[in-house]
Design an enzyme around this catalytic site. Structure first.
Site, PDB file in Angstrom:
ATOM      1  N   ASP A   1       0.852  -1.203   0.000  1.00  0.00           N
ATOM      2  CA  ASP A   1       0.000   0.000   0.000  1.00  0.00           C
ATOM      3  C   ASP A   1       0.884   1.247   0.000  1.00  0.00           C
ATOM      4  O   ASP A   1       0.677   2.181  -0.779  1.00  0.00           O
ATOM      5  CB  ASP A   1      -0.898   0.035   1.243  1.00  0.00           C
ATOM      6  CG  ASP A   1      -1.960  -1.051   1.259  1.00  0.00           C
ATOM      7  OD1 ASP A   1      -3.127  -0.747   1.006  1.00  0.00           O
ATOM      8  OD2 ASP A   1      -1.606  -2.218   1.521  1.00  0.00           O
TER       9      ASP A   1
ATOM     10  N   GLU B   1      -4.964   7.568  -0.180  1.00  0.00           N
ATOM     11  CA  GLU B   1      -5.463   6.973   1.062  1.00  0.00           C
ATOM     12  C   GLU B   1      -4.411   6.971   2.175  1.00  0.00           C
ATOM     13  O   GLU B   1      -4.735   7.155   3.337  1.00  0.00           O
ATOM     14  CB  GLU B   1      -5.950   5.541   0.798  1.00  0.00           C
ATOM     15  CG  GLU B   1      -6.490   4.902   2.064  1.00  0.00           C
ATOM     16  CD  GLU B   1      -7.221   3.589   1.841  1.00  0.00           C
ATOM     17  OE1 GLU B   1      -7.189   3.066   0.717  1.00  0.00           O
ATOM     18  OE2 GLU B   1      -7.831   3.108   2.804  1.00  0.00           O
TER      19      GLU B   1
ATOM     20  N   ILE C   1      -3.707   0.619  -3.064  1.00  0.00           N
ATOM     21  CA  ILE C   1      -4.240  -0.747  -3.227  1.00  0.00           C
ATOM     22  C   ILE C   1      -5.663  -0.721  -2.718  1.00  0.00           C
ATOM     23  O   ILE C   1      -5.905  -0.608  -1.512  1.00  0.00           O
ATOM     24  CB  ILE C   1      -3.457  -1.808  -2.434  1.00  0.00           C
ATOM     25  CG1 ILE C   1      -2.033  -1.936  -2.967  1.00  0.00           C
ATOM     26  CG2 ILE C   1      -4.175  -3.163  -2.553  1.00  0.00           C
ATOM     27  CD1 ILE C   1      -1.293  -3.147  -2.415  1.00  0.00           C
ATOM     28  N   ASP C   2      -6.595  -0.810  -3.628  1.00  0.00           N
ATOM     29  CA  ASP C   2      -7.990  -0.948  -3.234  1.00  0.00           C
ATOM     30  C   ASP C   2      -8.268  -2.442  -3.162  1.00  0.00           C
ATOM     31  O   ASP C   2      -7.853  -3.191  -4.052  1.00  0.00           O
ATOM     32  CB  ASP C   2      -8.888  -0.277  -4.278  1.00  0.00           C
ATOM     33  CG  ASP C   2     -10.342  -0.325  -3.878  1.00  0.00           C
ATOM     34  OD1 ASP C   2     -10.645  -0.115  -2.693  1.00  0.00           O
ATOM     35  OD2 ASP C   2     -11.186  -0.582  -4.753  1.00  0.00           O
TER      36      ASP C   2
ATOM     37  N   THR D   1      -7.409  -4.296  -0.226  1.00  0.00           N
ATOM     38  CA  THR D   1      -6.212  -4.864   0.432  1.00  0.00           C
ATOM     39  C   THR D   1      -6.482  -6.290   0.920  1.00  0.00           C
ATOM     40  O   THR D   1      -5.607  -7.151   0.865  1.00  0.00           O
ATOM     41  CB  THR D   1      -5.772  -3.956   1.600  1.00  0.00           C
ATOM     42  OG1 THR D   1      -5.588  -2.639   1.086  1.00  0.00           O
ATOM     43  CG2 THR D   1      -4.464  -4.421   2.218  1.00  0.00           C
TER      44      THR D   1
ATOM     45  N   HIS E   1     -18.673  -5.337   4.052  1.00  0.00           N
ATOM     46  CA  HIS E   1     -18.597  -4.129   3.225  1.00  0.00           C
ATOM     47  C   HIS E   1     -19.907  -3.766   2.538  1.00  0.00           C
ATOM     48  O   HIS E   1     -20.092  -2.632   2.125  1.00  0.00           O
ATOM     49  CB  HIS E   1     -17.499  -4.272   2.156  1.00  0.00           C
ATOM     50  CG  HIS E   1     -16.123  -4.308   2.741  1.00  0.00           C
ATOM     51  ND1 HIS E   1     -14.989  -4.354   1.967  1.00  0.00           N
ATOM     52  CD2 HIS E   1     -15.693  -4.304   4.032  1.00  0.00           C
ATOM     53  CE1 HIS E   1     -13.915  -4.371   2.753  1.00  0.00           C
ATOM     54  NE2 HIS E   1     -14.325  -4.358   4.004  1.00  0.00           N
TER      55      HIS E   1
ATOM     56  N   SER F   1     -12.541  -5.066  -4.630  1.00  0.00           N
ATOM     57  CA  SER F   1     -11.953  -3.831  -5.176  1.00  0.00           C
ATOM     58  C   SER F   1     -12.759  -3.222  -6.320  1.00  0.00           C
ATOM     59  O   SER F   1     -13.805  -3.741  -6.718  1.00  0.00           O
ATOM     60  CB  SER F   1     -10.519  -4.067  -5.657  1.00  0.00           C
ATOM     61  OG  SER F   1     -10.481  -4.594  -6.974  1.00  0.00           O
TER      62      SER F   1
ATOM     63  N   ARG G   1     -23.494  -1.460  -3.880  1.00  0.00           N
ATOM     64  CA  ARG G   1     -22.820  -1.396  -2.587  1.00  0.00           C
ATOM     65  C   ARG G   1     -23.823  -0.833  -1.588  1.00  0.00           C
ATOM     66  O   ARG G   1     -24.172   0.347  -1.642  1.00  0.00           O
ATOM     67  CB  ARG G   1     -21.604  -0.490  -2.712  1.00  0.00           C
ATOM     68  CG  ARG G   1     -20.670  -0.527  -1.531  1.00  0.00           C
ATOM     69  CD  ARG G   1     -19.425   0.305  -1.805  1.00  0.00           C
ATOM     70  NE  ARG G   1     -18.399   0.025  -0.824  1.00  0.00           N
ATOM     71  CZ  ARG G   1     -17.523  -0.972  -0.914  1.00  0.00           C
ATOM     72  NH1 ARG G   1     -17.515  -1.758  -1.973  1.00  0.00           N
ATOM     73  NH2 ARG G   1     -16.637  -1.164   0.034  1.00  0.00           N
TER      74      ARG G   1
ATOM     75  N   ASP H   1     -12.103   5.328  -3.174  1.00  0.00           N
ATOM     76  CA  ASP H   1     -12.684   3.995  -3.375  1.00  0.00           C
ATOM     77  C   ASP H   1     -13.584   3.919  -4.609  1.00  0.00           C
ATOM     78  O   ASP H   1     -14.069   2.821  -4.941  1.00  0.00           O
ATOM     79  CB  ASP H   1     -13.507   3.581  -2.151  1.00  0.00           C
ATOM     80  CG  ASP H   1     -12.633   2.991  -1.055  1.00  0.00           C
ATOM     81  OD1 ASP H   1     -11.583   2.424  -1.382  1.00  0.00           O
ATOM     82  OD2 ASP H   1     -13.009   3.113   0.126  1.00  0.00           O
TER      83      ASP H   1
HETATM   84  P1  AMP Z   1     -14.575  -3.988  -1.715  1.00  0.00           P
HETATM   85  O1  AMP Z   1     -13.445  -4.845  -2.170  1.00  0.00           O
HETATM   86  O2  AMP Z   1     -15.445  -3.491  -2.808  1.00  0.00           O
HETATM   87  O3  AMP Z   1     -15.343  -4.563  -0.589  1.00  0.00           O
HETATM   88  O4  AMP Z   1     -13.961  -2.631  -1.223  1.00  0.00           O
HETATM   89  C1  AMP Z   1     -12.796  -2.473  -0.501  1.00  0.00           C
HETATM   90  C2  AMP Z   1     -12.963  -1.181   0.249  1.00  0.00           C
HETATM   91  O5  AMP Z   1     -13.966  -1.317   1.220  1.00  0.00           O
HETATM   92  C3  AMP Z   1     -11.761  -0.722   1.016  1.00  0.00           C
HETATM   93  O6  AMP Z   1     -10.970   0.115   0.265  1.00  0.00           O
HETATM   94  C4  AMP Z   1     -12.349   0.040   2.201  1.00  0.00           C
HETATM   95  O7  AMP Z   1     -12.238   1.424   2.018  1.00  0.00           O
HETATM   96  C5  AMP Z   1     -13.805  -0.288   2.159  1.00  0.00           C
HETATM   97  N1  AMP Z   1     -14.304  -0.716   3.467  1.00  0.00           N
HETATM   98  C6  AMP Z   1     -13.603  -1.049   4.568  1.00  0.00           C
HETATM   99  N2  AMP Z   1     -14.449  -1.322   5.592  1.00  0.00           N
HETATM  100  C7  AMP Z   1     -15.707  -1.153   5.119  1.00  0.00           C
HETATM  101  C8  AMP Z   1     -17.008  -1.273   5.697  1.00  0.00           C
HETATM  102  N3  AMP Z   1     -17.174  -1.640   6.951  1.00  0.00           N
HETATM  103  N4  AMP Z   1     -18.068  -1.015   4.912  1.00  0.00           N
HETATM  104  C9  AMP Z   1     -17.906  -0.654   3.628  1.00  0.00           C
HETATM  105  N5  AMP Z   1     -16.700  -0.531   3.023  1.00  0.00           N
HETATM  106  C10 AMP Z   1     -15.610  -0.767   3.762  1.00  0.00           C
HETATM  107 MG    MG Z   2      -9.976   1.191  -0.995  1.00  0.00          MG
END
Ligand code: AMP
Ligand code: MG
Length: 331
Positions: free
Chosen positions: A48, A71, A125-126, A128, A219, A243, A260, A273
């Site tokens: 990252d 970030e 890194i989206d 992670t 998420h 991501s 989302r 993001d």
């Molecule tokens: P994804 O892979 O689409 O789930 O997105 C990854 C992103 O989710 C990361 O970059 C975080 O910024 C974000 N993230 C982390 N914790 C949470 C949460 N509790 N609710 C929603 N998004 C989150």
């Molecule tokens: Mg991210």
């Protein structure tokens, strides 16, 4: 509307490509492990920090001074010598002359938070958690003007150029969308590979609908997503992906909707993001709004306080999804 200057597009593509090379090399050397948990309990790795340093170095070399809302910042690295040394070593894959001082400066230079009419945003890194687990992740860089991303670059190291080509999954794909230019993708490892232009999505509703969503259950609510799809009577194929690679799938028509739906009422999205992915998905004719159908307002930076959640979908589906979310009281 003016086209984005080609020099900016080139710089952004080069920066993302270099950062992806660094991420891959960290994985190859077994360094893809979590070193710390940030205040929101999300993990952070050598890669990252190294990716943010490399993107910043490329951009500053090619463009000069610029405002980047990235970030990461280097605060924690200043007091963690072993992690800091590992980051500098990782950075040298793409920036051979890097030293500690310049790496820390580069990371911090990419951590602006003040609002501006025109700014860059970077998620080095989206996904992670995807990176750590050997799944999808993305290096995401965008240029925002006013409320809108006008340039987006996504580097997806574990995504095949051709959908479903499992053998080529690790070739990686890089996506570019810039106002005034047709969007394209290109093999991640081949700087001189020809651009493959992305076709605009077809007007008609797809016969079989693919819906993409987070792998991480915390998420986005899978239960709410199921209710929405039942309401619109769509029997979708579900495609969990980490991501902003989800936006790339929607852009090239491998998927037709990315929803989302935050688990927590107070959850606010951050610009890094979404900005790059939204630019790319919109460039082929998809519609991206929040859960209530409101335009995404990237001038609220870094926290998108005027929006809640994301609905990015094929134009034939977007309106119905928003109506269902409203009817179910999920917005
Ligand atoms: P994804 O892979 O689409 O789930 O997105 C990854 C992103 O989710 C990361 O970059 C975080 O910024 C974000 N993230 C982390 N914790 C949470 C949460 N509790 N609710 C929603 N998004 C989150
Ligand atoms: Mg991210």
């Amino acid at each position: 509307m003016k086209a984005v200057e080609p020099a900016l597009v080139e710089a952004a593509e080069a920066a993302v490509r270099a950062a992806c090379a660094v991420c891959r090399s960290v994985t190859a050397r077994g360094g893809g492990i979590a070193h710390a948990l940030k205040s929101d309990q999300s993990p952070v790795t050598i890669a990252d920090y190294a990716a943010q340093a490399v993107v910043m170095n490329e951009l500053v070399q090619r463009i000069g001074e610029l405002r980047v809302v990235g970030e990461e910042d280097a605060t924690d690295l200043r007091t963690a010598a072993a992690l800091r040394d590992a980051v500098v070593t990782a950075v040298r894959v793409a920036w051979p002359t890097a030293d500690t001082k310049r790496v820390l400066e580069a990371i911090d230079r990419g951590s602006a938070r003040e609002p501006a009419e025109r700014y860059w945003t970077l998620d080095p890194i989206d996904g992670t958690k995807g990176f750590l687990a050997g799944r999808h992740y993305a290096v995401c860089l965008a240029l925002v003007e006013g409320e809108t991303p006008v340039l987006g670059v996504l580097g997806c190291p574990n995504l095949a150029m051709q959908p479903g080509d499992a053998a080529a999954a690790n070739d990686g794909a890089l996506f570019v969308a810039a106002r005034g230019h047709p969007p394209w993708m290109r093999a991640l490892d081949k700087k001189d590979a020809p651009r493959q232009f992305l076709a605009p999505v077809h007007r008609d509703r797809p016969q079989s609908v693919v819906v993409t969503h987070s792998v991480e259950r915390g998420h986005s609510s899978l239960e709410s997503l199921g209710e929405v799809l039942a309401h619109v009577e769509i029997d979708a194929v579900m495609r969990p992906v980490d991501s902003q690679a989800k936006y790339a799938l929607v852009a090239r028509g491998d998927a037709h909707a990315y929803l989302r739906i935050p688990q927590e009422v107070q959850r606010v999205e951050t610009v890094w993001d979404h900005a790059a992915g939204v630019a790319i998905a919109r460039a082929t004719g998809n519609v991206a709004t929040d859960l209530r159908g409101r335009p995404l307002d990237f001038s609220a930076c870094p926290f998108m306080v005027r929006n809640r959640g994301i609905v990015c979908a094929h134009p034939s589906l977007h309106g119905d999804l928003i109506e269902a979310i409203d009817a179910l009281g999920l917005g």
